[in-house]
Write a protein that holds these residues in place. Structure first.
Motif, short mmCIF file in Angstrom:
data_model
loop_
_atom_site.label_atom_id
_atom_site.label_comp_id
_atom_site.label_asym_id
_atom_site.label_seq_id
_atom_site.Cartn_x
_atom_site.Cartn_y
_atom_site.Cartn_z
N SER A 110 0.84 -1.19 0.00
CA SER A 110 0.00 0.00 0.00
C SER A 110 0.88 1.24 0.00
O SER A 110 1.95 1.26 0.61
CB SER A 110 -0.92 0.03 1.23
OG SER A 110 -1.68 -1.16 1.33
N GLN A 114 -8.66 -1.27 2.72
CA GLN A 114 -8.82 -2.46 1.88
C GLN A 114 -10.13 -3.19 2.17
O GLN A 114 -10.44 -4.17 1.50
CB GLN A 114 -7.64 -3.41 2.11
CG GLN A 114 -6.30 -2.82 1.70
CD GLN A 114 -5.17 -3.81 1.83
OE1 GLN A 114 -5.02 -4.74 1.02
NE2 GLN A 114 -4.35 -3.64 2.84
N HIS A 125 -3.55 0.42 -3.43
CA HIS A 125 -3.11 -0.91 -3.00
C HIS A 125 -2.66 -1.72 -4.20
O HIS A 125 -3.27 -1.65 -5.28
CB HIS A 125 -4.26 -1.65 -2.30
CG HIS A 125 -4.76 -0.94 -1.07
ND1 HIS A 125 -4.02 -0.86 0.08
CD2 HIS A 125 -5.92 -0.28 -0.84
CE1 HIS A 125 -4.71 -0.17 0.99
NE2 HIS A 125 -5.86 0.19 0.45
#
Length: 207
Positions: free
Chosen positions: A137, A185, A156
């Protein structure tokens, strides 16, 4: 370690004023290994020959490191006050008055200082280009919002699009920083970005 972290936080104020027009012109380790930092202040072009003052601050309180942002706040508060002391009683170091700040000095923290700590922490997960390319990330942008909030744009690896995380700067300590990459996420947390075309979803980390 504590000295290194304080130095890193104060680098910002070599380029921007820490109080009024005063800038940080040096960060010095305590002499003879003393657990203190000395912060040299002056105008934008000041050198060792024309410093205004050196503020000495302890790096620890009851054996616990003082947070770097608190050190910044205490220096800002002290720099904003006029220190009138008889010349005969003032200790001088490198030609400038040395002022030892007690623990009782308040710490003035601006949102910009908290934002700088937040952004530099998130933007330094990898020390080299190769490791950055392999990072899971990355922070790819940010935007100040109303009400003391900031939007952080995160990408990401192996996932399409950029995700935004909204944080409250006053609450942006280690716990919130740790959540930015992980919770961005979690697709079930995404909300519609509305008129922001720079992300596919927004995660609200305001607590």
């Amino acid at each position: 370690m504590a000295q290194t972290e304080v130095t890193g936080h104060l680098i910002l104020y070599t380029q921007a004023p820490i109080a009024g027009e005063t800038r940080v012109r040096g960060v010095l380790p305590g002499p003879d290994g003393a657990p203190t930092a000395r912060i040299a202040l002056g105008d934008r072009t000041a050198t060792v020959d024309d410093l205004l003052v050196l503020h000495e601050i302890p790096l620890f309180r009851r054996d616990e490191p003082i947070l770097p942002r608190e050190t910044v706040g205490r220096v800002r508060h002290a720099a904003g006050e006029a220190h009138v002391r008889p010349a005969a009683r003032t200790e001088r170091v490198l030609g400038a008055p040395l002022v030892r700040l007690p623990d009782a000095v308040p710490a003035d923290e601006l949102p910009e200082g908290r934002a700088h700590a937040l952004l530099t922490t998130l933007n330094s997960p990898a020390p080299s280009i190769e490791e950055r390319e392999d990072a899971e990330s990355l922070l790819v942008g940010f935007l100040y919002l109303r009400g003391g909030r900031m939007r952080l744009y995160v990408r990401h690896r192996d996932e399409p699009g950029v995700v935004a995380c909204d944080v409250v700067l006053a609450q942006a300590g280690p716990a919130v920083i740790a959540e930015v990459f992980s919770r961005s996420q979690e697709r079930e947390l995404y909300t519609d970005p509305g008129d922001d075309p720079h992300c596919v979803g927004v995660v609200d980390l305001g607590h």
